[in-house]
Structures are given as structure tokens and as C-alpha cells.
Design a protein around this motif. Sequence first.
Motif, PDB file in Angstrom:
ATOM      1  N   GLU A  43      -1.359  -7.603 -11.277  1.00 29.39           N
ATOM      2  CA  GLU A  43      -0.181  -6.882 -10.758  1.00 29.39           C
ATOM      3  C   GLU A  43      -0.450  -5.376 -10.758  1.00 29.39           C
ATOM      4  N   ALA A  44      -1.082  -4.890 -11.824  1.00 28.88           N
ATOM      5  CA  ALA A  44      -1.351  -3.452 -11.924  1.00 28.88           C
ATOM      6  C   ALA A  44      -2.300  -3.014 -10.808  1.00 28.88           C
ATOM      7  N   LEU A  45      -3.328  -3.820 -10.558  1.00 26.28           N
ATOM      8  CA  LEU A  45      -4.279  -3.464  -9.490  1.00 26.28           C
ATOM      9  C   LEU A  45      -3.589  -3.473  -8.122  1.00 26.28           C
ATOM     10  N   LEU A  46      -2.792  -4.498  -7.878  1.00 27.38           N
ATOM     11  CA  LEU A  46      -2.104  -4.571  -6.584  1.00 27.38           C
ATOM     12  C   LEU A  46      -1.096  -3.424  -6.454  1.00 27.38           C
ATOM     13  N   GLY A  47      -0.516  -3.033  -7.593  1.00 22.90           N
ATOM     14  CA  GLY A  47       0.411  -1.899  -7.601  1.00 22.90           C
ATOM     15  C   GLY A  47      -0.314  -0.612  -7.219  1.00 22.90           C
ATOM     16  N   ARG A  48      -1.540  -0.469  -7.687  1.00 29.83           N
ATOM     17  CA  ARG A  48      -2.309   0.730  -7.309  1.00 29.83           C
ATOM     18  C   ARG A  48      -2.565   0.744  -5.801  1.00 29.83           C
ATOM     19  N   ILE A  49      -2.833  -0.433  -5.247  1.00 29.67           N
ATOM     20  CA  ILE A  49      -3.085  -0.474  -3.798  1.00 29.67           C
ATOM     21  C   ILE A  49      -1.813  -0.043  -3.049  1.00 29.67           C
ATOM     22  N   SER A  50      -0.666  -0.562  -3.467  1.00 31.62           N
ATOM     23  CA  SER A  50       0.586  -0.151  -2.794  1.00 31.62           C
ATOM     24  C   SER A  50       0.830   1.333  -2.964  1.00 31.62           C
ATOM     25  N   GLY A  51       0.538   1.847  -4.158  1.00 30.45           N
ATOM     26  CA  GLY A  51       0.877   3.235  -4.449  1.00 30.45           C
ATOM     27  C   GLY A  51      -0.096   4.233  -3.849  1.00 30.45           C
ATOM     28  N   GLU A  52      -1.370   3.863  -3.788  1.00 28.34           N
ATOM     29  CA  GLU A  52      -2.382   4.877  -3.448  1.00 28.34           C
ATOM     30  C   GLU A  52      -3.058   4.676  -2.097  1.00 28.34           C
ATOM     31  N   VAL A  53      -2.928   3.469  -1.536  1.00 34.53           N
ATOM     32  CA  VAL A  53      -3.666   3.196  -0.302  1.00 34.53           C
ATOM     33  C   VAL A  53      -2.681   3.128   0.865  1.00 34.53           C
ATOM     34  N   ARG A  54      -2.958   3.877   1.907  1.00 37.10           N
ATOM     35  CA  ARG A  54      -2.089   3.763   3.089  1.00 37.10           C
ATOM     36  C   ARG A  54      -2.881   3.973   4.377  1.00 37.10           C
ATOM     37  N   ALA A  55      -2.310   3.474   5.464  1.00 33.79           N
ATOM     38  CA  ALA A  55      -2.959   3.602   6.762  1.00 33.79           C
ATOM     39  C   ALA A  55      -2.518   4.907   7.407  1.00 33.79           C
TER      40      ALA A  55
ATOM     41  N   ARG B  14      -0.769  -5.022  10.716  1.00 34.29           N
ATOM     42  CA  ARG B  14      -1.684  -5.250   9.610  1.00 34.29           C
ATOM     43  C   ARG B  14      -3.025  -4.648   9.951  1.00 34.29           C
ATOM     44  N   VAL B  15      -3.445  -3.605   9.266  1.00 30.11           N
ATOM     45  CA  VAL B  15      -4.720  -2.986   9.642  1.00 30.11           C
ATOM     46  C   VAL B  15      -5.837  -3.284   8.652  1.00 30.11           C
ATOM     47  N   ALA B  16      -5.517  -3.605   7.411  1.00 37.86           N
ATOM     48  CA  ALA B  16      -6.568  -3.894   6.432  1.00 37.86           C
ATOM     49  C   ALA B  16      -6.027  -4.810   5.351  1.00 37.86           C
ATOM     50  N   ALA B  17      -6.947  -5.357   4.573  1.00 40.75           N
ATOM     51  CA  ALA B  17      -6.561  -6.211   3.442  1.00 40.75           C
ATOM     52  C   ALA B  17      -7.460  -5.873   2.267  1.00 40.75           C
TER      53      ALA B  17
ATOM     54  N   LEU C 273     -11.493  -4.737  -8.027  1.00 47.35           N
ATOM     55  CA  LEU C 273     -11.263  -4.722  -6.571  1.00 47.35           C
ATOM     56  C   LEU C 273     -12.469  -5.323  -5.876  1.00 47.35           C
ATOM     57  N   ASP C 274     -12.282  -6.514  -5.362  1.00 40.50           N
ATOM     58  CA  ASP C 274     -13.401  -7.329  -4.889  1.00 40.50           C
ATOM     59  C   ASP C 274     -13.787  -7.093  -3.438  1.00 40.50           C
ATOM     60  N   HIS C 275     -12.809  -6.994  -2.571  1.00 39.78           N
ATOM     61  CA  HIS C 275     -13.111  -6.921  -1.136  1.00 39.78           C
ATOM     62  C   HIS C 275     -12.117  -5.992  -0.447  1.00 39.78           C
ATOM     63  N   VAL C 276     -12.612  -5.320   0.585  1.00 38.37           N
ATOM     64  CA  VAL C 276     -11.721  -4.607   1.518  1.00 38.37           C
ATOM     65  C   VAL C 276     -12.090  -5.096   2.911  1.00 38.37           C
ATOM     66  N   PHE C 277     -11.124  -5.552   3.654  1.00 34.70           N
ATOM     67  CA  PHE C 277     -11.370  -6.012   5.020  1.00 34.70           C
ATOM     68  C   PHE C 277     -10.600  -5.134   5.991  1.00 34.70           C
ATOM     69  N   TYR C 278     -11.297  -4.568   6.946  1.00 35.65           N
ATOM     70  CA  TYR C 278     -10.608  -3.864   8.024  1.00 35.65           C
ATOM     71  C   TYR C 278     -10.310  -4.884   9.117  1.00 35.65           C
ATOM     72  N   GLU C 279      -9.081  -4.932   9.566  1.00 33.16           N
ATOM     73  CA  GLU C 279      -8.746  -5.883  10.626  1.00 33.16           C
ATOM     74  C   GLU C 279      -8.625  -5.190  11.972  1.00 33.16           C
TER      75      GLU C 279
ATOM     76  N   ARG D 193      -2.010   5.666  16.921  1.00 36.81           N
ATOM     77  CA  ARG D 193      -3.443   5.384  16.871  1.00 36.81           C
ATOM     78  C   ARG D 193      -3.873   5.308  15.410  1.00 36.81           C
ATOM     79  N   PHE D 194      -4.379   4.122  15.031  1.00 34.74           N
ATOM     80  CA  PHE D 194      -4.831   3.942  13.656  1.00 34.74           C
ATOM     81  C   PHE D 194      -6.109   4.760  13.439  1.00 34.74           C
ATOM     82  N   GLU D 195      -6.087   5.627  12.414  1.00 39.95           N
ATOM     83  CA  GLU D 195      -7.245   6.493  12.181  1.00 39.95           C
ATOM     84  C   GLU D 195      -8.093   6.054  11.002  1.00 39.95           C
ATOM     85  N   GLU D 196      -7.452   5.828   9.844  1.00 42.76           N
ATOM     86  CA  GLU D 196      -8.257   5.548   8.663  1.00 42.76           C
ATOM     87  C   GLU D 196      -7.370   5.000   7.557  1.00 42.76           C
ATOM     88  N   ILE D 197      -8.002   4.330   6.606  1.00 39.80           N
ATOM     89  CA  ILE D 197      -7.280   3.922   5.403  1.00 39.80           C
ATOM     90  C   ILE D 197      -7.509   5.011   4.367  1.00 39.80           C
ATOM     91  N   GLU D 198      -6.434   5.601   3.905  1.00 41.18           N
ATOM     92  CA  GLU D 198      -6.565   6.657   2.892  1.00 41.18           C
ATOM     93  C   GLU D 198      -6.422   6.077   1.496  1.00 41.18           C
TER      94      GLU D 198
END
Length: 420
Positions: free
Chosen positions: A398-410, A383-386, A359-365, A343-348
Amino acid sequence: MTVRTILFVNLRRIQREGRESLLAARRLGYKAVLLGRSLPEFAKPLVHEFRQVDTYDREASLAAAREIAAEYDLAGVANFTEIDVQLVAAIAADLGLPGMSETAALRGRNKYAMKDALRHLDGVLPRFAKVQDLAELRAAVEEIGLPAVVKPTGASGSKGIFELRKPDDLDAAMERLTQIAQPDFDPVFRQFGAEFIVEEFLEGDELSVEGFVSGGEVHVVTITDKVTSVPFHLELEHKVPSALPETAWGEIKATTKDIIAGLEFDNCAFHLEAKWGERGLRFIEVAARPAGDYIGSHLVPLATGVDYFENVVRVATGEPLSLDHDRKLNVGLKFVLAERAGRFEEIEGLPAVCGDPGLDHVFYEVAAGTEVALPPQNFGQQRVAAVIASHPERSGLEALLGRISGEVRARVAPVVGHAE
Ligand SMILES: Nc1ncnc2c1ncn2[C@@H]1O[C@H](COP(=O)(O)OP(=O)(O)O)[C@@H](O)[C@H]1O
Ligand SMILES: [Mg+2]
């Protein structure tokens, strides 16, 4: 002045993209009439009229389009979706609107017909064969060799992409593909069903080419760098414009023109997927519609200033295209994938990264609380968010996208009583 009307056939499944497509028509001063299976809530205020029809039923859809044409001054018919490419070509031909031939549309929809029409291109295609069962797959792999990829000829959205790396993989892939390639699993399989294409596995950097063909003239707007997941090749990351060198851009543009001409695509947006490696451009597929994954709706406009969806409307109505770039920004997107079923709970991790002005947009799918499954059980729920980011420089992006990979998770909680 009479307001001209554009006929839309269905909307993209992702609501933001569907909304952007209708807003684009409105910006250009068109009324939108929607022919489709359903009218999503968000579209109600943006659609002048909705005609409900099962768009898998070609005759019923053509009849409905004729009725609409009798009532409105139709300037064009547009599709933003993969599944409607052939229907839109048929409607355009029937009503005398800009479109492409039915042969071209079939080549756009069927991965085997597509490659078959391009055999004359030297060194661009992977080795490939059409297969329908395990015996045919085994025979084809004898010729093609391993590694290879086997996939349905008529699907999209990475539904049923199986890598073949060792002989045992053939049985497992064909067993699963036969289960998947059924209209009950996904209606995309209503047309071509259990027909598959096996291809030599292409190595290299993945990219897509975003463009238009209008009156036979091919326009490349930009090239996107892309990363897909292992092993099921869900889309993970897109970056516009591609960081490939100028010589690569030149070859990619030239080969794209040959491919579009070979397929006889016309009066449509296209989204061409390929790999760039030691042997130059190797072709995967091309869709006769704009890119999804927010590439057409957000990434290209943010990176170049070209309003991609407006041009989809222009190409459908025969208006001149407007493709001048007014900026040069690096824009990228990262999908947040569920790492397990449950069960998907949240994007951390979002609050920490979203303070960055790039960081321009966050989309929950997927809505919180939804049960999600992973491939090969389900190809659409992982795929739960973008998250979209932009930066004047590629390294900054690249650095910004790297932060998303490193710090953001479902965060996904196990569902009691279900096997994972
Ligand atoms: N021949 C191939 N070699 C290497 N990777 C491939 C090949 N065919 C498909 N893939 C991978 O699978 C992804 C999806 O395949 P594609 O043919 O584009 O199907 P879909 O219509 O689902 O997008 C591609 O983007 C690529 O990552
Ligand atoms: Mg694809």
C-alpha cells in the motif's frame, strides 16, 4: 518427437501481454500458429505461422482454422481476448478440441445473456434489465431505482459505463451510449451494437476472481482487489492477493463455482468481477478468458508463482493444470492516467520512486508525443502507463502504491486549437 501446435486467435492489444502469451506456449513446447487480423512486429519471431483473416467474419475464420488443422497437429485453440471467446468455442467444437458450448460462450460475451442465465442464484445478481432506447431505460429505472449503471451488453474495457444518479442522467447517458455503440467508434460493437443493460448500482469493495475451469472442475487461483476511477470506472489499481478476510474468500470461491457452473463455462480461464459488501458477494460479470491489465501476465505469477498464461495454454490443450503456489507476495499495479486531454509528454516522478527495490516494472502504454483524450470522448487513451510494485506485506505494498499516486503523474500539454 513431433512438436505439437497450438492455435492462437488474435493477441491481446497490450503488447507485453501478447508477448507473454506466446512465450508461455513456447515454454510448454508448443509451436504457435496465429489466426488474426494482424501480426504485430513483436510477435513475428514467436509465431510459427500467421494466417490473416477478419476474425469478425465467423465463417471465414472457421474455414481458415480448418485449413490450419489439416496442416498441423493441433492440440488446442486459445484466446486471451474478450472478443474471440465465441469464435474460439466454435473452432474448438468444429475441430474436436477442448472448448465450451456456443451457449456458454454467448453467455460469456453478452452481459444480459449472462445475468439471464443466473437468475436462479439467490442474492447474487443486481436488479437488471435489457434496454435499447430512452423509453425502455426510463421504464426499467422505475423498477430498478437509482443509483444505477447503464452499459453496452457486448463491450469490455470499461467502454461506455454510465452511472445514473439522478433522473436527468438517463437522457445524457442514452444519448452518448447511442453514439458510442457503433462499429465505427469501436469494432467491439459489431456484434451486439446498441443493446444495453441497466443494473442496480452495487456498493462495496471491488474484486476479481482469477481461475480456470477444466473438464467442468472450477479452480480459483487467487482473488484481486481492484479500484476503478470515478465516474467512468476505468481500472486504476489492482492488488493480489485480496486483503478480504478468510470468510469472504470462502464465500467468494463458493459463489464463483455456482456462477461458472450456471453459465456452463468449460475449458477456459476466467476473470470474474464482483463487489464485496454488507450483503456478501454481488456479481458484476465474468469473462471466459484470462484477466488483462497485467493481472494474468504479471501480477498473479509474481504474487503466487502460478504461471497463469501457461495454464491458459494447458486448459486449451487439455493438459493437466499446474496451480501450486510457491510463494506469498503482495503485488499491485497502479495505472497512471492523463488528467486532461492533450499531447502526452512524459511520466514525471519515476526516477525518485524507481529506486525502491519493490518497484518491479514500469510499462508505457502510450508513446510520448501521442494525443490523448479522456472519457466519454475516448475510453482507451487516458491510461498512459502502469507501474507494478511488490512487497512481502500488504501494508508495504500500500505504501509503495501510495508513493506512485503521490509522486508519479503524466505530463500532458494542451493542444493549441483543440477544445479540451
Ligand atoms: N451494477 C454495477 N454497480 C456498480 N458498479 C458497476 C456496475 N456495473 C459496472 N460497474 C463498474 O463498471 C466497471 C465496468 O463494468 P463491467 O460490467 O465490468 O464492464 P467491462 O466489460 O467494460 O469491464 C466495473 O468494474 C465496475 O467498476
Ligand atoms: Mg469488467
